[in-house]
Motif scaffolding. Structure first.
Motif, PDB file in Angstrom:
ATOM      1  N   UNK A 162       0.879  -1.171   0.000  1.00 43.78           N
ATOM      2  CA  UNK A 162       0.000   0.000   0.000  1.00 43.78           C
ATOM      3  C   UNK A 162       0.910   1.213   0.000  1.00 43.78           C
ATOM      4  N   UNK A 163       0.752   2.095  -0.986  1.00 43.49           N
ATOM      5  CA  UNK A 163       1.677   3.221  -1.149  1.00 43.49           C
ATOM      6  C   UNK A 163       1.001   4.556  -0.854  1.00 43.49           C
ATOM      7  N   UNK A 164       1.828   5.543  -0.547  1.00 41.21           N
ATOM      8  CA  UNK A 164       1.341   6.918  -0.461  1.00 41.21           C
ATOM      9  C   UNK A 164       1.370   7.535  -1.866  1.00 41.21           C
ATOM     10  N   UNK A 191       6.113   2.900  -0.041  1.00 42.63           N
ATOM     11  CA  UNK A 191       5.319   1.847   0.591  1.00 42.63           C
ATOM     12  C   UNK A 191       5.017   2.191   2.051  1.00 42.63           C
ATOM     13  N   UNK A 192       3.747   2.303   2.358  1.00 47.04           N
ATOM     14  CA  UNK A 192       3.310   2.517   3.739  1.00 47.04           C
ATOM     15  C   UNK A 192       3.424   1.217   4.512  1.00 47.04           C
ATOM     16  N   UNK A 193       3.014   0.144   3.854  1.00 42.96           N
ATOM     17  CA  UNK A 193       3.156  -1.191   4.433  1.00 42.96           C
ATOM     18  C   UNK A 193       3.273  -2.201   3.302  1.00 42.96           C
ATOM     19  N   UNK A 194       3.902  -3.299   3.600  1.00 44.80           N
ATOM     20  CA  UNK A 194       3.826  -4.478   2.745  1.00 44.80           C
ATOM     21  C   UNK A 194       2.854  -5.449   3.411  1.00 44.80           C
ATOM     22  N   UNK A 195       2.356  -6.407   2.632  1.00 46.22           N
ATOM     23  CA  UNK A 195       1.359  -7.321   3.173  1.00 46.22           C
ATOM     24  C   UNK A 195       1.332  -8.599   2.354  1.00 46.22           C
ATOM     25  N   UNK A 196       0.683  -9.594   2.914  1.00 41.90           N
ATOM     26  CA  UNK A 196       0.294 -10.805   2.198  1.00 41.90           C
ATOM     27  C   UNK A 196      -1.222 -10.786   2.140  1.00 41.90           C
ATOM     28  N   UNK A 197      -1.770 -10.834   0.928  1.00 36.68           N
ATOM     29  CA  UNK A 197      -3.221 -10.732   0.767  1.00 36.68           C
ATOM     30  C   UNK A 197      -3.804 -12.097   0.408  1.00 36.68           C
ATOM     31  N   UNK A 242       9.844  -8.820   2.506  1.00 33.57           N
ATOM     32  CA  UNK A 242      10.213  -7.465   2.945  1.00 33.57           C
ATOM     33  C   UNK A 242       9.188  -6.806   3.867  1.00 33.57           C
ATOM     34  N   UNK A 243       9.114  -7.261   5.103  1.00 31.75           N
ATOM     35  CA  UNK A 243       8.188  -6.622   6.036  1.00 31.75           C
ATOM     36  C   UNK A 243       8.688  -5.226   6.406  1.00 31.75           C
ATOM     37  N   UNK A 244       7.760  -4.299   6.471  1.00 30.58           N
ATOM     38  CA  UNK A 244       8.057  -2.915   6.821  1.00 30.58           C
ATOM     39  C   UNK A 244       7.698  -2.686   8.287  1.00 30.58           C
ATOM     40  N   UNK A 245       8.414  -1.790   8.925  1.00 34.52           N
ATOM     41  CA  UNK A 245       8.148  -1.414  10.314  1.00 34.52           C
ATOM     42  C   UNK A 245       7.736   0.054  10.364  1.00 34.52           C
ATOM     43  N   UNK A 246       7.403   0.519  11.553  1.00 34.71           N
ATOM     44  CA  UNK A 246       7.055   1.934  11.706  1.00 34.71           C
ATOM     45  C   UNK A 246       8.214   2.830  11.282  1.00 34.71           C
ATOM     46  N   UNK A 247       9.453   2.361  11.524  1.00 33.33           N
ATOM     47  CA  UNK A 247      10.633   3.162  11.189  1.00 33.33           C
ATOM     48  C   UNK A 247      10.894   3.238   9.687  1.00 33.33           C
ATOM     49  N   UNK A 248      10.465   2.219   8.946  1.00 33.14           N
ATOM     50  CA  UNK A 248      10.742   2.182   7.511  1.00 33.14           C
ATOM     51  C   UNK A 248       9.506   2.462   6.650  1.00 33.14           C
ATOM     52  N   UNK A 249       8.362   2.678   7.278  1.00 37.25           N
ATOM     53  CA  UNK A 249       7.151   2.999   6.534  1.00 37.25           C
ATOM     54  C   UNK A 249       7.338   4.311   5.775  1.00 37.25           C
ATOM     55  N   UNK A 250       6.937   4.315   4.498  1.00 43.77           N
ATOM     56  CA  UNK A 250       7.011   5.475   3.602  1.00 43.77           C
ATOM     57  C   UNK A 250       8.446   5.901   3.298  1.00 43.77           C
ATOM     58  N   UNK A 251       9.384   4.940   3.364  1.00 42.77           N
ATOM     59  CA  UNK A 251      10.780   5.217   3.041  1.00 42.77           C
ATOM     60  C   UNK A 251      11.170   4.719   1.646  1.00 42.77           C
ATOM     61  N   UNK A 309       1.583  -1.642  12.370  1.00 44.19           N
ATOM     62  CA  UNK A 309       1.099  -0.730  11.340  1.00 44.19           C
ATOM     63  C   UNK A 309      -0.392  -0.887  11.076  1.00 44.19           C
ATOM     64  N   UNK A 310      -1.012  -1.906  11.656  1.00 43.03           N
ATOM     65  CA  UNK A 310      -2.388  -2.239  11.285  1.00 43.03           C
ATOM     66  C   UNK A 310      -3.358  -1.085  11.539  1.00 43.03           C
ATOM     67  N   UNK A 311      -3.291  -0.475  12.691  1.00 48.26           N
ATOM     68  CA  UNK A 311      -4.250   0.596  13.024  1.00 48.26           C
ATOM     69  C   UNK A 311      -4.112   1.777  12.071  1.00 48.26           C
ATOM     70  N   UNK A 312      -2.879   2.174  11.767  1.00 47.83           N
ATOM     71  CA  UNK A 312      -2.678   3.324  10.879  1.00 47.83           C
ATOM     72  C   UNK A 312      -3.075   2.989   9.445  1.00 47.83           C
ATOM     73  N   UNK A 313      -2.823   1.756   9.013  1.00 51.70           N
ATOM     74  CA  UNK A 313      -3.229   1.339   7.670  1.00 51.70           C
ATOM     75  C   UNK A 313      -4.752   1.308   7.561  1.00 51.70           C
ATOM     76  N   UNK A 314      -5.403   0.773   8.576  1.00 51.76           N
ATOM     77  CA  UNK A 314      -6.868   0.750   8.580  1.00 51.76           C
ATOM     78  C   UNK A 314      -7.428   2.169   8.500  1.00 51.76           C
ATOM     79  N   UNK A 315      -6.845   3.092   9.258  1.00 52.49           N
ATOM     80  CA  UNK A 315      -7.303   4.485   9.253  1.00 52.49           C
ATOM     81  C   UNK A 315      -7.113   5.112   7.886  1.00 52.49           C
TER      82      UNK A 315
END
Length: 326
Positions: A76-78, A83-89, A205-214, A104-110
């Motif tokens: 999911x990108x800005x 990438x705001x987050x990576x995921x498995x769908x 490639x899991x993303x964390x709060x520190x690497x989100x949107x980097x 990241x779940x709460x912020x992604x949901x928002x």
């Protein structure tokens, strides 16, 4: 985490360092089968008659490729294509389950909620209703049938094929019975951190709060992992992702590396190259995990002259890095 599931794990001698790190103190483990409780990932359910159309306009992978027998990585990108987050769908009947880092779940949901508008879509944090369990069989031969990676099989639970591993999505009522059954089959409980270690080795490639949107998705190798569709149409950030693809490859890519650092490097830690004596910054740590007498990590590096790098962490000891994939 579902409280009954947590209490069950506690009854099996699990220790919770925090809400996401689960440890099983035990004598030296035997055999080559392991079972892991996974709490650092959560589940966001996207449901409703417009769920597929809604997701198609938000994520990098093609929603039409995701079926009852096939899942996909994605991002999911800005609007800038980061990438705001990576995921498995995963598709589950008429809904979609987005497996992503719990932090990241709460912020992604928002953020997704902002785009729902009048669409018939509901977003639900299902992390308490659905339990994630990992199975690893060292005797399995990874890579023999690569097209089966991310394949789905469903009976009582949803099973995602990760080649020599399986990620199981189980209802809270089924998780305990599943655990008991697998232990009887020889799978021994293992610390959750070791599942993260296996994810790193597998290049997920899991993303964390520190690497989100980097990073843009190509820097995370999502194009190589089948997590980007270049013919699906528009989605948030698509212009940047497509431009990178059609006008030339990304200047940075993801690599597997290891080091002997005593402390696990934090996500977004700086990596330097001291081959020229200038300690030039050439990349970042995506995430890292100690295990099996070494620290493995996924790193994002400039890709020019990668073989000539003399890589070190920019920390107190300037720990030397060794690239395992180039």
């Amino acid at each position: 985490m579902n409280p009954n599931w947590k209490n069950y794990l506690l009854s099996k001698n699990a220790l919770f360092d925090n809400d996401t790190d689960i440890v099983f103190p035990s004598p030296e483990r035997e055999g080559n089968k392991r079972i892991y409780p996974i709490a650092h990932l959560g589940v966001l359910t996207i449901a409703g008659s417009d769920a597929a159309k809604f997701l198609q306009g938000q994520i990098t992978c093609n929603i039409n490729d995701i079926t009852d027998i096939r899942s996909s990585l994605g991002a999911l990108c800005n609007p800038k294509g980061r990438a705001i987050t990576t995921f498995l769908l995963v598709k589950n009947a008429d809904a979609f389950l987005m497996i992503l880092p719990q932090e990241l779940l709460a912020s992604v949901k928002k953020r997704l909620q902002m785009y729902v508008l009048r669409s018939k879509v509901t977003l639900t944090d299902s992390s308490d209703e659905l339990c994630l369990i990992g199975l690893y069989d060292e005797a399995s031969q990874p890579g023999e049938v690569p097209e089966q990676r991310f394949a789905i099989s469903s009976q009582e639970n949803i099973v995602v094929n990760l080649q020599n591993r399986n990620l199981i999505i189980a209802g809270a009522d089924n998780a305990q019975a599943l655990w008991e059954k697998q232990v009887k089959l020889g799978f021994q409980p293992e610390d959750s951190a070791q599942w993260r270690y296996l994810d790193i080795i597998s290049g997920i490639p899991w993303i964390t709060a520190e690497t989100s949107e980097e990073f843009i998705p190509q820097m995370l190798n999502l194009d190589k992992l089948g997590g980007i569709s270049f013919n699906k149409g528009c989605y948030t950030g698509q212009e940047i992702v497509a431009r990178t693809h059609y006008l030339g490859k990304a200047k940075r890519e993801m690599f597997l590396a290891e080091c002997d650092a005593l402390a696990t490097p934090e996500p977004n830690s700086t990596i330097i190259d001291d081959s020229t004596g200038t300690e030039q910054s050439v990349g970042k740590v995506l995430y890292a995990q100690n295990g099996q007498n070494t620290c493995k990590m996924l790193v994002i590096l400039q890709i020019s002259d990668t073989n000539a790098y003399n890589l070190r962490l920019k920390n107190h000891n300037q720990d030397k890095l060794t690239l395992l994939t180039v």
